[in-house]
Design an enzyme around this catalytic site. Structure first.
Site, short mmCIF file in Angstrom:
data_model
loop_
_atom_site.label_atom_id
_atom_site.label_comp_id
_atom_site.label_asym_id
_atom_site.label_seq_id
_atom_site.Cartn_x
_atom_site.Cartn_y
_atom_site.Cartn_z
N HIS A 161 0.85 -1.20 0.00
CA HIS A 161 0.00 0.00 0.00
C HIS A 161 0.89 1.25 0.00
O HIS A 161 0.69 2.17 -0.79
CB HIS A 161 -0.88 -0.06 1.27
CG HIS A 161 -1.62 1.18 1.68
ND1 HIS A 161 -2.97 1.32 1.50
CD2 HIS A 161 -1.20 2.32 2.31
CE1 HIS A 161 -3.36 2.51 2.00
NE2 HIS A 161 -2.31 3.12 2.49
N ARG A 174 -1.81 13.32 4.69
CA ARG A 174 -2.81 12.37 5.19
C ARG A 174 -2.78 12.31 6.70
O ARG A 174 -1.78 12.64 7.34
CB ARG A 174 -2.53 10.98 4.61
CG ARG A 174 -1.34 10.32 5.22
CD ARG A 174 -0.74 9.24 4.33
NE ARG A 174 0.63 9.07 4.73
CZ ARG A 174 1.02 8.23 5.67
NH1 ARG A 174 0.14 7.44 6.26
NH2 ARG A 174 2.28 8.15 6.04
N ASP A 183 -16.93 3.59 16.45
CA ASP A 183 -17.88 3.97 15.41
C ASP A 183 -18.16 2.74 14.54
O ASP A 183 -17.68 1.65 14.84
CB ASP A 183 -17.31 5.15 14.61
CG ASP A 183 -18.39 6.17 14.30
OD1 ASP A 183 -19.52 5.75 13.94
OD2 ASP A 183 -18.13 7.38 14.40
N THR A 222 -18.33 10.04 1.54
CA THR A 222 -17.05 10.72 1.35
C THR A 222 -17.35 12.22 1.48
O THR A 222 -18.27 12.71 0.83
CB THR A 222 -16.50 10.44 -0.07
OG1 THR A 222 -16.17 9.07 -0.17
CG2 THR A 222 -15.26 11.29 -0.36
C1 HEM Z 1 -2.23 2.98 6.62
C2 HEM Z 1 0.82 5.37 3.74
C3 HEM Z 1 -2.91 7.13 1.27
C4 HEM Z 1 -5.88 4.26 3.74
C5 HEM Z 1 -1.09 3.47 6.06
C6 HEM Z 1 0.25 3.25 6.57
C7 HEM Z 1 1.09 3.93 5.77
C8 HEM Z 1 0.31 4.57 4.75
C9 HEM Z 1 2.59 4.04 5.91
C10 HEM Z 1 0.60 2.37 7.75
C11 HEM Z 1 0.49 3.13 9.05
C12 HEM Z 1 0.87 2.24 10.21
O1 HEM Z 1 2.05 1.83 10.29
O2 HEM Z 1 0.00 1.96 11.08
C13 HEM Z 1 0.06 6.11 2.87
C14 HEM Z 1 0.59 7.12 1.97
C15 HEM Z 1 -0.47 7.64 1.30
C16 HEM Z 1 -1.65 6.92 1.75
C17 HEM Z 1 2.05 7.51 1.82
C18 HEM Z 1 -0.44 8.71 0.25
C19 HEM Z 1 -0.34 9.99 0.53
C20 HEM Z 1 -4.02 6.43 1.66
C21 HEM Z 1 -5.33 6.56 1.07
C22 HEM Z 1 -6.16 5.73 1.76
C23 HEM Z 1 -5.39 5.11 2.80
C24 HEM Z 1 -5.67 7.45 -0.12
C25 HEM Z 1 -7.62 5.47 1.55
C26 HEM Z 1 -8.50 6.39 1.17
C27 HEM Z 1 -5.16 3.72 4.77
C28 HEM Z 1 -5.74 2.94 5.84
C29 HEM Z 1 -4.68 2.58 6.68
C30 HEM Z 1 -3.48 3.13 6.09
C31 HEM Z 1 -7.20 2.57 6.02
C32 HEM Z 1 -4.76 1.74 7.95
C33 HEM Z 1 -4.66 0.30 7.58
C34 HEM Z 1 -4.57 -0.60 8.78
O3 HEM Z 1 -3.97 -0.21 9.82
O4 HEM Z 1 -5.12 -1.70 8.69
N1 HEM Z 1 -1.01 4.26 4.94
N2 HEM Z 1 -1.29 6.02 2.70
N3 HEM Z 1 -4.09 5.54 2.70
N4 HEM Z 1 -3.81 3.83 4.96
FE1 HEM Z 1 -2.55 4.82 3.77
#
Ligand code: HEM
Length: 239
Positions: A161, A174, A183, A222
């Site tokens: 991801h 973000r 929730d 959204t």
């Molecule tokens: C979690 C990066 C965009 C949804 C994460 C994590 C990273 C990350 C590093 C892990 C955090 C952790 O260690 O707990 C990014 C980057 C993005 C981005 C660099 C771009 C700017 C998005 C978008 C969405 C999203 C657009 C959905 C609309 C999520 C969700 C988690 C997550 C739901 C939590 C997942 C979990 O803990 O099961 N993201 N993300 N992210 N991201 Fe992204």
């Protein structure tokens, strides 16, 4: 001064984030402008009072969203403080014209997966991101299978991801809130950007990774709007 450390509230783990979206009643537009201005001055008083103990951000959704007109994002170390603010807001003269559309909340936490990521990826994630004027809020619910997977399986998918999302890290800011049990969904994802086309490409890129197959609910609603200062929001509502 008793003013809270806003930067700390916006970056620390263990902070509650509440998103409260409202529709402004049609009767509001029928008020005399002088009455609207008086009501908005009272609103300003309520917000300024609470800004001493919590971080309050404001958004205009009207014109971009048919779900709601305005959105408040409140950060506090106690959810009951956010509740008190929103109760006082609704009790204010202006608040009587607000119809609640949605109230979502979640909790900020330390990163679950990032500590296990390769060093270059961790470094890339430390680079700054550009903010506003657009803000987007997307609630997400994962499926039961996701939660039953071992940590290393989830970590591998989150690394995928992150790799897919990193090209957009610079132009999309973000913030993640954990909502399970607080929730009806598992996460509230919050974004700010000046480049909505990048944001749209980012969402499409993320749909391609395995982790996305575990999204049971994505959005619905959204929220999309623009970041506003209190004075800018008041000016819009006064017109
Ligand atoms: C979690 C990066 C965009 C949804 C994460 C994590 C990273 C990350 C590093 C892990 C955090 C952790 O260690 O707990 C990014 C980057 C993005 C981005 C660099 C771009 C700017 C998005 C978008 C969405 C999203 C657009 C959905 C609309 C999520 C969700 C988690 C997550 C739901 C939590 C997942 C979990 O803990 O099961 N993201 N993300 N992210 N991201 Fe992204």
């Amino acid at each position: 001064s008793w003013a809270v450390d806003r930067d700390k509230l916006l970056s620390d783990p263990g902070v509650y984030g509440t998103f409260a979206a409202y529709r402004v009643d049609a009767d509001w537009a029928r008020l005399e402008q002088s009455a609207r201005i008086a009501h908005l001055t009272a609103l300003k008083g309520v917000i300024e009072q609470y800004r001493e103990k919590m971080a309050i951000d404001l958004y205009l959704l009207r014109g971009l969203s048919d779900h709601a007109d305005i959105l408040f994002r409140v950060h506090a170390t106690e959810l009951k403080d956010s509740q008190q603010f929103l109760v006082d807001l609704q009790a204010s003269l202006f608040g009587k014209f607000l119809n609640t559309v949605a109230i979502l909340h979640g909790l900020t936490k330390k990163a679950n997966y990032v500590p296990g990521f390769p060093e270059p990826m961790k470094n890339d994630l430390k680079a700054p991101s550009e903010s506003g004027p657009y803000a987007i809020v997307i609630p997400i619910r994962k499926d039961a299978e996701w939660w039953s997977l071992a940590h290393d399986k989830r970590a591998a998918m989150m690394q995928e991801h992150t790799a897919a999302a990193l090209p957009y890290h610079k132009t999309v800011k973000r913030k993640l809130y954990h909502a399970t049990g607080l929730d009806d969904f598992d996460f509230i994802t919050y974004f700010e950007t000046a480049k909505l086309d990048d944001f749209q490409s980012l969402i499409l890129a993320l749909q391609q990774v395995k982790e996305a197959k575990h999204n049971r609910r994505f959005g619905n609603p959204t929220f999309i709007g623009t970041v506003k200062s209190l004075d800018q929001l008041i000016e819009t509502l006064a017109q």
